[in-house]
Design a protein around this motif. Structure first.
Motif, short mmCIF file in Angstrom:
data_model
loop_
_atom_site.label_atom_id
_atom_site.label_comp_id
_atom_site.label_asym_id
_atom_site.label_seq_id
_atom_site.Cartn_x
_atom_site.Cartn_y
_atom_site.Cartn_z
N ARG A 47 0.81 -1.38 -0.09
CA ARG A 47 -0.11 -0.07 -0.07
C ARG A 47 0.91 1.36 0.10
N SER A 48 0.70 2.04 -0.81
CA SER A 48 1.21 3.68 -0.90
C SER A 48 2.67 3.29 -0.87
N ALA A 49 3.11 2.17 -1.78
CA ALA A 49 4.49 1.65 -1.95
C ALA A 49 5.33 2.83 -2.77
N ILE A 50 4.85 3.44 -3.63
CA ILE A 50 5.44 4.68 -4.42
C ILE A 50 4.89 5.98 -4.07
N SER A 51 5.50 7.13 -3.92
CA SER A 51 4.87 8.43 -3.62
C SER A 51 5.65 9.33 -4.73
N ILE A 52 4.81 10.04 -5.32
CA ILE A 52 5.09 10.75 -6.75
C ILE A 52 4.65 12.07 -6.78
N ARG A 53 5.40 13.00 -7.07
CA ARG A 53 5.01 14.25 -7.53
C ARG A 53 5.49 14.86 -8.75
N VAL A 54 4.48 15.46 -9.37
CA VAL A 54 4.90 15.89 -10.94
C VAL A 54 4.52 17.59 -10.59
N THR A 55 5.57 18.24 -11.46
CA THR A 55 5.39 19.82 -11.31
C THR A 55 5.76 20.34 -12.74
N ASP A 56 5.73 21.65 -12.83
CA ASP A 56 5.87 22.35 -14.12
C ASP A 56 7.15 22.84 -13.89
N ALA A 57 7.30 23.80 -14.98
CA ALA A 57 8.81 24.39 -14.85
C ALA A 57 8.96 25.38 -13.72
N SER A 58 7.92 25.92 -13.36
CA SER A 58 7.97 26.89 -12.34
C SER A 58 7.79 25.99 -10.74
N GLY A 59 7.57 24.82 -10.83
CA GLY A 59 7.50 23.94 -9.59
C GLY A 59 6.18 24.08 -8.90
N ILE A 60 5.29 24.18 -9.82
CA ILE A 60 3.91 24.29 -9.31
C ILE A 60 3.34 22.76 -9.67
N PRO A 61 2.57 22.04 -8.62
CA PRO A 61 2.32 20.78 -8.96
C PRO A 61 1.11 20.43 -9.95
#
Length: 792
Positions: free
Chosen positions: A714-728
């Motif tokens: 469960r919740s084995a991978i935590s991910i965040r995607v952001t744009d060029a300005s650092g906004i998710p």
């Protein structure tokens, strides 16, 4: 479970309970089961104390604490009826109880009369000789009459693993013991104090599982942090070292278990105690990558109250860079001084020499490295492990008697070295990733295989040499010597902004690689953990030399008088990379001007935007200020006045405006404020961004390393995607697919309500032992994650 699980006791019950149950199962942040911080109605004891003269504040707080403790006793009894056992309390900068009760009963506490909010407890991790000249400490010492006056009378709290008070770096027989000190939680713990380390508090007894609950530093991290902030001048094997405020007192607040972990409730309690103990500066070199919004945690309010009393709280931004939006949880507090890390002007390096004659700088790891050079054939682990990471077991035979070349990432250095040694390797060369190109000192834990780290560029060169030359040999030399490097660069792992509320963080940067102390000796340390105490020492020096100002002025002296960071290319560092710039102690000591706020974020919503900027003249004479905007990129802010006259010891405000912006991207730069008094000028960073839907950064925030064959992770991978300005970017969700191993992806879901921008993936491992490789994709970006099935 999340810090926003109980946003208000007025929240609708069905949604609250559903979130509680769902979060307990799925969210990856390391929540401590059965432990909660219960914030009570009513202001804490320190509320209102900032309006009193400093000499009267302690008595005022003490009187109010007695009344609050009486009300808390009644609340303890009331909460006990709901099944909660109270094991600690705070009264000074927060009014709260720490309680233990079954998770299934926790939701009921939100409806109890007298309870304001309920927060779960979660686990936290710990995130100089050449450094001092880079921050103008010698110049500041000279203005004071020498280092012997640097920090006189100031008190610095180190909330960490404790301090080895017997270390030579903390011996100063000339320091008088302040009235009311030494202090400790028990009489027996007073033996861990001295006339330098005047507080020794331990919170280990609150775990209930630690056989040794003393304040002793058995891990070394706190001793190293304390040395950088306020250690006395001593000779180490690598030269003379000193803290930045060698005459300051130290307080040791040990919150870490002997296994190297701590909890948010203990940090909460330690901060409250440090303010109650009269500490002028509180250093926090620890944190979590799972940062909440400031409104969803009690910590920012604590920092705000402490700052109004003049106690500065300095926090490391964390080591989760170089991607944006990687500020650690405590550092998002708006009133904190969040510190990122730059390089020193030198590193202590060994070497890797190929049989072809090429030689590379190599930084030895923290383990038991060889006293003599190791010469052996090289072997690229990618030949048997396509990821090149060595996060899983490696087939024996190929590595026997060889030096393993391993890529940094995914799993710990300890795991990599242990796996390579198990496969027969005699040494390891770890090369860092392209995103974090600079080598660091690897913390290898209990691994015994000798290892060094090289840069990404050098690692690729070694990799290509192995491919081009059969049976290529190399010699790894672990003996170190100082090597000059460019100090005008960020360390690759330093956390970057924006903060979770899109404020500008870090506030400033300082050297994050330096020689420091450890119990019984010295070490070469790296990390934002060791940049923060440079600023803490500077804050203590500043308060001792310029007493009587409020916390907002001291913050501005440090942040707004910093030296803007300019890279070797001539480009200015972005404000979400370096804030106000590199710590400049001499400028902080001499400036007669401060500003509030210390930075201006216009947020991420387009429109005609404006912010108020207050400019303070601390001097005894009137000043005329020239004010201008210096854009780094994007739009140039408008100013309501390009020149203002501020009377002595007074303030005037201007308006800073940004016109409507349609195109995506960021606008950032500095508002420069130049006074007529001839003292150090200041500058205020500004930032604004219009979000884009195009992914620019794909960050694996955390992941599981192993599990049983066939296990549901469960919740084995935590991910965040952001744009060029650092906004998710929240839509679309990142894609997670199976590459190999026979596993499956069960679910990918958003945890943004609790941890901004975060996605989590639940997976099932394949039925057979071995590596399970999953691919995470967002737009054109891709990362692979390896989880091993069957590793013990």
């Amino acid at each position: 479970m999340t810090n926003s699980a109980f946003r208000s006791r007025r929240r609708r019950w069905p949604g609250l309970l559903l979130l509680l149950l769902f979060s307990a199962v799925f969210l990856r942040a390391q929540v401590v089961p059965g432990h909660y911080i219960v914030e009570l109605e009513g202001e804490p004891a320190a509320s209102g104390a900032d309006r009193l003269p400093k000499a009267r504040r302690a008595a005022y707080i003490k009187d109010r604490e007695a009344a609050i403790q009486s009300r808390q006793r009644a609340m303890r009894a009331l909460l006990a009826r709901y099944g909660a056992r109270t094991y600690a309390s705070v009264q000074t900068v927060a009014n709260a109880l720490m309680v233990q009760l079954p998770d299934e009963l926790a939701a009921r506490l939100s409806s109890v009369t007298g309870v304001e909010r309920v927060y779960p407890v979660y686990e936290i991790r710990p995130s100089l000789d050449a450094a001092l000249p880079l921050h103008k400490a010698p110049e500041a010492w000279a203005r004071l009459g020498g280092a012997d006056l640097a920090g006189v009378g100031a008190k610095i709290a180190i909330i960490d693993t404790g301090i080895d008070q017997t270390h030579p770096g903390f011996q100063d027989p000339t320091l008088p013991m302040p009235e009311g000190f030494p202090r400790a939680n028990t009489e027996t713990h007073l033996s861990y104090t001295s006339n330098k380390v005047i507080v020794a508090r331990s919170y280990l007894s609150l775990y209930g599982t630690e056989p040794d609950s003393s304040p002793a530093d058995t891990l070394g991290h706190g001793t190293g942090v304390a040395m950088i902030a306020a250690g006395v001048s001593v000779t180490s094997p690598r030269g003379v070292i000193s803290g930045i405020a060698p005459k300051a007192y130290l307080g040791a607040y040990n919150v870490f278990q002997r296994n190297g972990s701590t909890r948010s409730d203990l940090v909460f309690k330690a901060v409250d105690d440090a303010v109650s103990d009269g500490m002028d500066v509180i250093n926090i070199s620890l944190g979590s990558a799972f940062a909440t919004r400031p409104a969803d945690t009690p910590f920012p309010a604590i920092v705000e109250r402490a700052t109004t009393l003049g106690a500065l709280i300095v926090i490391a931004v964390g080591n989760d860079g170089p991607e944006p939006f990687t500020i650690s949880d405590y550092a998002v507090a708006p009133a904190s001084i969040a510190v990122g890390a730059t390089s020193s002007s030198r590193v202590f390096s060994g070497s890797v020499r190929l049989a072809t004659g090429r030689q590379f700088l190599a930084i030895p790891g923290s383990g038991p490295n060889s006293a003599t050079p190791i010469a052996a054939p090289l072997f690229d682990v990618a030949a048997v492990d396509p990821s090149g990471l060595a996060c899983g077991s490696l087939p024996g035979g190929n590595l026997a008697g060889r030096i393993a070349l391993i890529l940094r990432g995914t799993c710990t250095f300890e795991t990599k070295l242990t796996n390579a040694e198990a496969a027969g390797a005699v040494a390891a060369i770890v090369y860092t990733q392209q995103e974090q190109p600079d080598p660091i000192t690897m913390s290898v834990g209990s691994a015994t295989l000798p290892g060094v780290m090289v840069s990404y560029v050098d690692g690729i060169a070694i990799k290509q040499a192995i491919a081009a030359t059969a049976a290529l040999t190399a010699t790894v030399d672990f003996s170190t010597s100082p090597v000059a490097v460019d100090p005008n660069r960020l360390i690759g792992f330093s956390g970057l902004g924006p903060s979770t509320d899109f404020a500008i963080k870090p506030d400033l940067v300082a050297t994050g690689t330096e020689v420091s102390a450890e119990p019984g000796g010295y070490t070469y340390a790296s990390g934002t953990s060791f940049a923060a105490p440079l600023v803490s020492g500077a804050a203590a020096l500043l308060q001792a030399a310029r007493p009587g100002y409020s916390g907002i002025h001291y913050r501005s002296m440090l942040i707004n008088a910093a030296t803007p960071l300019v890279f070797a290319s001539g480009a200015a560092a972005g404000v979400q990379e370096a804030g106000g710039g590199v710590l400049n102690m001499d400028a902080a000591l001499t400036t007669a001007t401060t500003a509030y706020p210390t930075s201006i974020s216009f947020g991420t919503t387009p429109g005609n935007l404006s912010r108020r900027l207050a400019i303070f003249n601390l001097g005894a004479a009137q000043q005329t200020y020239a004010i201008s905007a210096q854009p780094f990129t994007g739009l140039t802010p408008g100013l309501s006045a390009g020149s203002i006259v501020v009377p002595p010891r007074d303030m005037r405000a201007i308006t800073v405006s940004l016109p409507a912006q349609g195109a995506t991207g960021k606008s950032e730069g500095m508002i420069r404020i130049n006074g007529s008094a001839g003292t150090a000028d200041i500058h205020v960073p500004y930032w604004f961004a219009v979000p884009s839907s195009t992914p620019a950064y794909l960050k694996i925030v955390d992941q599981d390393e192993s599990g049983s064959p066939g296990a549901l992770m469960r919740s084995a991978i935590s991910i965040r995607v952001t744009d060029a300005s650092g906004i998710p970017i929240l839509d679309p969700a990142p894609r997670v697919t199976v590459v190999s191993g026979g596993g499956s992806v069960v679910a990918v879901f958003s945890s943004d309500e609790s941890f901004p921008g975060l996605y989590e993936a639940t997976v099932r491992l394949g039925p057979e032992p071995g590596d399970n490789v999953f691919r995470v994709e967002a737009g054109t970006l891709s990362r692979e994650v390896t989880i091993q099935a069957g590793r013990p």
